[in-house]
Design a protein around this motif. Structure first.
Motif, mmCIF file in Angstrom:
data_model
loop_
_atom_site.group_PDB
_atom_site.id
_atom_site.type_symbol
_atom_site.label_atom_id
_atom_site.label_comp_id
_atom_site.label_asym_id
_atom_site.label_seq_id
_atom_site.Cartn_x
_atom_site.Cartn_y
_atom_site.Cartn_z
ATOM 1 N N VAL A 169 0.201 -3.168 -3.604
ATOM 2 C CA VAL A 169 0.480 -4.365 -2.562
ATOM 3 C C VAL A 169 0.622 -4.036 -1.050
ATOM 4 O O VAL A 169 0.291 -2.697 -0.988
ATOM 5 C CB VAL A 169 1.680 -4.736 -2.806
ATOM 6 C CG1 VAL A 169 1.921 -5.290 -4.534
ATOM 7 C CG2 VAL A 169 2.636 -2.813 -2.988
ATOM 8 N N VAL A 170 0.445 -4.449 -0.216
ATOM 9 C CA VAL A 170 1.123 -4.087 1.266
ATOM 10 C C VAL A 170 2.484 -3.842 0.904
ATOM 11 O O VAL A 170 2.913 -5.181 1.574
ATOM 12 C CB VAL A 170 0.217 -4.843 2.437
ATOM 13 C CG1 VAL A 170 0.486 -4.333 3.852
ATOM 14 C CG2 VAL A 170 -1.328 -4.416 1.897
ATOM 15 N N ILE A 171 3.021 -3.443 1.925
ATOM 16 C CA ILE A 171 4.462 -3.251 2.658
ATOM 17 C C ILE A 171 4.603 -2.702 4.468
ATOM 18 O O ILE A 171 3.869 -2.773 4.420
ATOM 19 C CB ILE A 171 5.319 -1.600 1.460
ATOM 20 C CG1 ILE A 171 4.199 0.031 1.784
ATOM 21 C CG2 ILE A 171 5.103 -1.743 0.311
ATOM 22 C CD1 ILE A 171 5.331 0.337 1.382
ATOM 23 N N VAL A 172 5.740 -3.248 4.556
ATOM 24 C CA VAL A 172 6.195 -3.239 6.053
ATOM 25 C C VAL A 172 8.071 -2.947 5.568
ATOM 26 O O VAL A 172 7.845 -2.948 4.960
ATOM 27 C CB VAL A 172 6.278 -4.444 6.238
ATOM 28 C CG1 VAL A 172 4.677 -5.280 6.498
ATOM 29 C CG2 VAL A 172 6.989 -5.745 6.041
ATOM 30 N N GLU A 244 5.128 8.539 -1.173
ATOM 31 C CA GLU A 244 5.683 8.650 0.344
ATOM 32 C C GLU A 244 5.139 7.477 1.272
ATOM 33 O O GLU A 244 6.193 7.429 2.426
ATOM 34 C CB GLU A 244 5.305 10.375 0.884
ATOM 35 C CG GLU A 244 5.880 11.104 2.143
ATOM 36 C CD GLU A 244 5.063 12.597 1.861
ATOM 37 O OE1 GLU A 244 4.854 12.735 3.051
ATOM 38 O OE2 GLU A 244 5.814 13.207 1.835
ATOM 39 N N VAL A 245 4.640 6.708 0.796
ATOM 40 C CA VAL A 245 4.000 6.266 1.993
ATOM 41 C C VAL A 245 5.150 5.133 1.802
ATOM 42 O O VAL A 245 5.684 5.131 3.133
ATOM 43 C CB VAL A 245 2.620 5.267 0.998
ATOM 44 C CG1 VAL A 245 2.187 3.332 1.710
ATOM 45 C CG2 VAL A 245 1.894 5.421 1.259
ATOM 46 N N ILE A 246 6.020 5.078 1.158
ATOM 47 C CA ILE A 246 6.566 4.402 0.803
ATOM 48 C C ILE A 246 8.309 4.760 1.370
ATOM 49 O O ILE A 246 8.988 3.958 2.194
ATOM 50 C CB ILE A 246 7.548 3.783 -0.747
ATOM 51 C CG1 ILE A 246 6.118 3.170 -1.238
ATOM 52 C CG2 ILE A 246 9.222 2.800 -0.653
ATOM 53 C CD1 ILE A 246 6.423 3.026 -2.876
ATOM 54 N N THR A 247 8.277 6.118 1.437
ATOM 55 C CA THR A 247 9.537 6.658 2.429
ATOM 56 C C THR A 247 8.873 6.797 3.823
ATOM 57 O O THR A 247 9.811 6.115 4.481
ATOM 58 C CB THR A 247 9.033 8.605 2.040
ATOM 59 O OG1 THR A 247 9.294 8.545 0.442
ATOM 60 C CG2 THR A 247 10.352 8.909 3.201
ATOM 61 N N GLY A 255 6.246 -0.069 10.642
ATOM 62 C CA GLY A 255 4.815 1.140 9.667
ATOM 63 C C GLY A 255 4.169 -0.556 8.317
ATOM 64 O O GLY A 255 5.243 -1.272 8.288
ATOM 65 N N PHE A 256 3.213 -0.353 8.172
ATOM 66 C CA PHE A 256 2.644 -0.880 7.057
ATOM 67 C C PHE A 256 1.507 -0.295 6.479
ATOM 68 O O PHE A 256 1.036 1.028 7.224
ATOM 69 C CB PHE A 256 1.862 -2.342 7.611
ATOM 70 C CG PHE A 256 0.707 -1.756 8.053
ATOM 71 C CD1 PHE A 256 -0.545 -2.426 6.588
ATOM 72 C CD2 PHE A 256 0.217 -1.480 9.202
ATOM 73 C CE1 PHE A 256 -1.279 -2.710 7.051
ATOM 74 C CE2 PHE A 256 -1.423 -1.443 9.011
ATOM 75 C CZ PHE A 256 -2.129 -2.070 8.659
ATOM 76 N N GLY A 257 1.237 -0.674 5.323
ATOM 77 C CA GLY A 257 0.197 0.115 4.787
ATOM 78 C C GLY A 257 0.710 0.344 3.042
ATOM 79 O O GLY A 257 1.176 -0.859 2.806
ATOM 80 N N PRO A 258 -0.849 0.492 2.526
ATOM 81 C CA PRO A 258 -0.624 0.102 0.676
ATOM 82 C C PRO A 258 -0.350 1.079 0.151
ATOM 83 O O PRO A 258 -0.009 2.153 0.452
ATOM 84 C CB PRO A 258 -2.605 0.216 1.237
ATOM 85 C CG PRO A 258 -2.804 1.397 1.755
ATOM 86 C CD PRO A 258 -1.954 1.483 2.977
ATOM 87 N N ALA A 259 1.166 0.609 -1.681
ATOM 88 C CA ALA A 259 1.365 0.807 -1.696
ATOM 89 C C ALA A 259 1.272 0.917 -2.788
ATOM 90 O O ALA A 259 0.568 -0.553 -3.813
ATOM 91 C CB ALA A 259 2.635 0.679 -1.565
ATOM 92 N N THR A 273 7.506 -6.073 -0.401
ATOM 93 C CA THR A 273 6.316 -6.491 0.152
ATOM 94 C C THR A 273 5.680 -6.832 0.908
ATOM 95 O O THR A 273 6.298 -8.484 1.038
ATOM 96 C CB THR A 273 5.420 -6.439 -1.709
ATOM 97 O OG1 THR A 273 6.018 -5.377 -2.203
ATOM 98 C CG2 THR A 273 4.256 -6.924 -1.729
ATOM 99 N N ILE A 274 4.965 -8.071 0.770
ATOM 100 C CA ILE A 274 4.121 -8.857 2.441
ATOM 101 C C ILE A 274 3.159 -9.178 1.185
ATOM 102 O O ILE A 274 2.090 -9.160 0.336
ATOM 103 C CB ILE A 274 3.822 -8.882 3.447
ATOM 104 C CG1 ILE A 274 3.014 -7.785 3.882
ATOM 105 C CG2 ILE A 274 5.225 -8.195 4.202
ATOM 106 C CD1 ILE A 274 2.316 -8.191 5.270
ATOM 107 N N GLY A 275 2.876 -10.699 1.526
ATOM 108 C CA GLY A 275 1.556 -10.989 0.899
ATOM 109 C C GLY A 275 -0.038 -11.045 1.515
ATOM 110 O O GLY A 275 -0.101 -10.531 2.891
ATOM 111 N N ALA A 276 -0.990 -10.500 0.991
ATOM 112 C CA ALA A 276 -2.014 -10.497 0.708
ATOM 113 C C ALA A 276 -3.627 -10.606 0.067
ATOM 114 O O ALA A 276 -2.565 -10.668 -0.837
ATOM 115 C CB ALA A 276 -1.599 -8.140 1.520
ATOM 116 N N PRO A 277 -4.531 -10.063 0.727
ATOM 117 C CA PRO A 277 -5.710 -10.329 -0.449
ATOM 118 C C PRO A 277 -5.244 -9.415 -1.554
ATOM 119 O O PRO A 277 -4.571 -8.529 -1.835
ATOM 120 C CB PRO A 277 -6.711 -9.707 -0.067
ATOM 121 C CG PRO A 277 -6.279 -10.382 1.438
ATOM 122 C CD PRO A 277 -4.896 -9.356 1.466
ATOM 123 N N ALA A 278 -5.417 -9.693 -2.634
ATOM 124 C CA ALA A 278 -5.474 -8.607 -4.054
ATOM 125 C C ALA A 278 -6.637 -7.797 -4.296
ATOM 126 O O ALA A 278 -7.163 -8.097 -3.825
ATOM 127 C CB ALA A 278 -5.783 -9.378 -5.289
#
Length: 305
Positions: A169-172, A244-247, A255-259, A273-278
């Motif tokens: 998922v993509v998180i912000v 640690e990406v979540i941290t 910030g944003f990144g795949p988790a 979590t935000i909407g993003a391609p599967a």
């Protein structure tokens, strides 16, 4: 009732003692203090010295109980190195079930798919837990080795056994007003073409990309699926683990990144979590050649049918 014969060894260098209880089995219901004083008709045979003797009941009971207890919990121990997602999503949650069903006790070192592959090739473990296809796991291994300034030769007989599937998922940051991003927007942000959230409908805030270090799968999957193989922007924050990406995103408003979804569900911190391609990926075990012994028992039990 005690067995008619029992081999007991105290140490590799000690004699083996064989205990034969002689009927009747009277006296075992008495209190422990009485057992301490009694000598029951047990014979202890020392095969090296060739004689028998009687022994106090408490000694024999202690020896036999310890021996039986040791055998009851005995099992094969299998050490595994690799990704934290297969570790947290499949292996550790099912460890007790695996031990009960197969007799294999697993010990997992969550060092990332790439480092797990390096440990496998180096012969430090017989199984690597990976968070992607075999081809991409090999690539992760090469990148992890390169980051450690070492060379590895990948065997041509690696075997992949799928044990599950995970969603990325993509998180912000939770304060971010953006609720969804397209593949094109995510790619442009990750490569540095888009540098401010206001360009995608958010606040006037610099974009900060958070990625996992070399050899870890989440950022590699994102790079392949969303970025079409392009390089991440220079200066991206490098997390030491998928968790640690979540941290980092939780600490970085822009910030944003795949988790890994499993890590987010375990604790999102100040991220969302935000909407993003599967983005999905297989979770698996990798061995050199077909798995054997304890590795085969584990792979056969967890294999996705």
């Amino acid at each position: 009732m005690f067995p008619t014969a029992r081999h007991i060894s105290h140490a590799p260098s000690s004699h083996f003692l064989v205990c034969f209880p002689k009927p009747p089995y009277t006296g075992f219901s008495v209190g422990a203090w009485k057992l301490f004083q009694l000598t029951l008709p047990f014979h202890v045979i020392d095969p090296h010295k060739g004689y028998t003797m009687k022994a106090p009941a408490f000694v024999l009971l202690s020896l036999m109980i310890a021996s039986l207890a040791g055998g009851a919990g005995a099992g094969e121990v299998l050490e595994i190195s690799g990704g934290t997602t297969p570790q947290k999503d499949v292996l550790e949650p099912r460890a007790a079930e695996i031990l009960k069903a197969t007799g294999v006790e697993i010990k997992v070192n969550g060092v990332g798919t790439g480092n797990g592959m390096v440990a496998l090739v180096d012969g430090k473990v017989s199984v690597a837990a990976v968070g992607d296809t075999l081809a991409d796991s090999i690539e992760a291994g090469k990148k992890a080795a390169k980051a450690a300034s070492k060379e590895i030769k990948i065997p041509d007989n690696l075997v992949f056994t799928q044990i599950g599937t995970d969603e990325l998922v993509v998180i912000v940051h939770k304060s971010n007003g953006v609720t969804a991003l397209s593949k094109a927007q995510l790619k442009d942000m990750a490569t540095g073409k888009i540098t401010n959230w206001k360009e995608v409908g958010g606040a006037d805030l610099p974009v900060k990309v958070v990625v996992t270090k070399a050899g870890m799968i989440p950022s590699l999957v994102f790079q392949k699926t969303i970025m079409d193989g392009a390089e991440y922007v220079k200066g991206a924050l490098e997390a030491q683990s998928p968790r640690e990406v979540i941290t980092w995103v939780s600490r970085t408003p822009g910030g944003f990144g795949p988790a890994a979804d499993v890590h987010v569900k375990a604790g999102a911190g100040d991220s969302k979590t935000i909407g993003a391609p599967a983005m999905s990926r297989p979770l698996g075990l990798v061995t050199i050649g077909a798995p054997t012994g304890a590795a085969k028992k584990l792979a056969d039990y967890l294999k996705v049918k």
